[in-house]
Design a protein around this motif. Sequence first.
Motif, mmCIF file in Angstrom:
data_model
loop_
_atom_site.group_PDB
_atom_site.id
_atom_site.type_symbol
_atom_site.label_atom_id
_atom_site.label_comp_id
_atom_site.label_asym_id
_atom_site.label_seq_id
_atom_site.Cartn_x
_atom_site.Cartn_y
_atom_site.Cartn_z
ATOM 1 N N ARG A 1 1.991 3.628 4.975
ATOM 2 C CA ARG A 1 1.497 2.423 5.662
ATOM 3 C C ARG A 1 2.590 1.352 5.793
ATOM 4 O O ARG A 1 2.406 0.334 6.442
ATOM 5 N N ARG B 1 0.833 -1.200 0.000
ATOM 6 C CA ARG B 1 0.000 0.000 0.000
ATOM 7 C C ARG B 1 0.877 1.263 0.000
ATOM 8 O O ARG B 1 2.064 1.190 -0.307
ATOM 9 N N GLU B 2 0.279 2.390 0.342
ATOM 10 C CA GLU B 2 1.012 3.653 0.288
ATOM 11 C C GLU B 2 2.242 3.598 1.196
ATOM 12 O O GLU B 2 2.221 2.932 2.232
ATOM 13 N N PRO B 3 3.289 4.350 0.825
ATOM 14 C CA PRO B 3 4.529 4.308 1.614
ATOM 15 C C PRO B 3 4.314 4.557 3.102
ATOM 16 O O PRO B 3 4.951 3.911 3.933
#
Length: 154
Positions: free
Chosen positions: A118, A114-116
């Motif tokens: 997270r 997921r997004e950095p």
Amino acid sequence: MDTVSKELMWIEIINGPNLARLGLREPAIYGRETMEDCLERLHTAYDERLRLTYFQSHHEGSLIERLYELQDQHVSGIVLNAGAYTHTSLALADALRATELPAIEVHLSQVYQREPIRQSSLIAPACRGVITGLGMDVYRLGIEALIPLLSPRA
Ligand code: DQA
């Protein structure tokens, strides 16, 4: 015997913010099973072997207070999905360190895909292990990971 063995080990599952309505929240990411159904399965599987409790809060301070309560009450260990506080809460990490509660960090989604933001956890260094990306089964896997780590309550 049952009562005696329940005294030996007490595990609490703690869910942080936005984890109260699993099943409805972004089902493509978090699945369609509710926490109530998951807990029912876990109680059926573990009630003979350990005491299993559940706590959820959207509030950072309430989660921290719960950790101190559990320490005072001599919980054996916790399975913790801190939700977004995983990535932001130094205070929660400090409370985990202060209470020295054996904890397994869990996430339903595969946070490393997921997004950095997270992909970093402030609380993981204060946990005994991390389980991520296996859907609702992470709660069972968290319990299974904790059991061998726990010694009976004094
Ligand atoms: C989560 C992952 C977090 O990044 C997110 O903020 C959540 C849920 C998970 O279980 O996958 O609330 O902890």
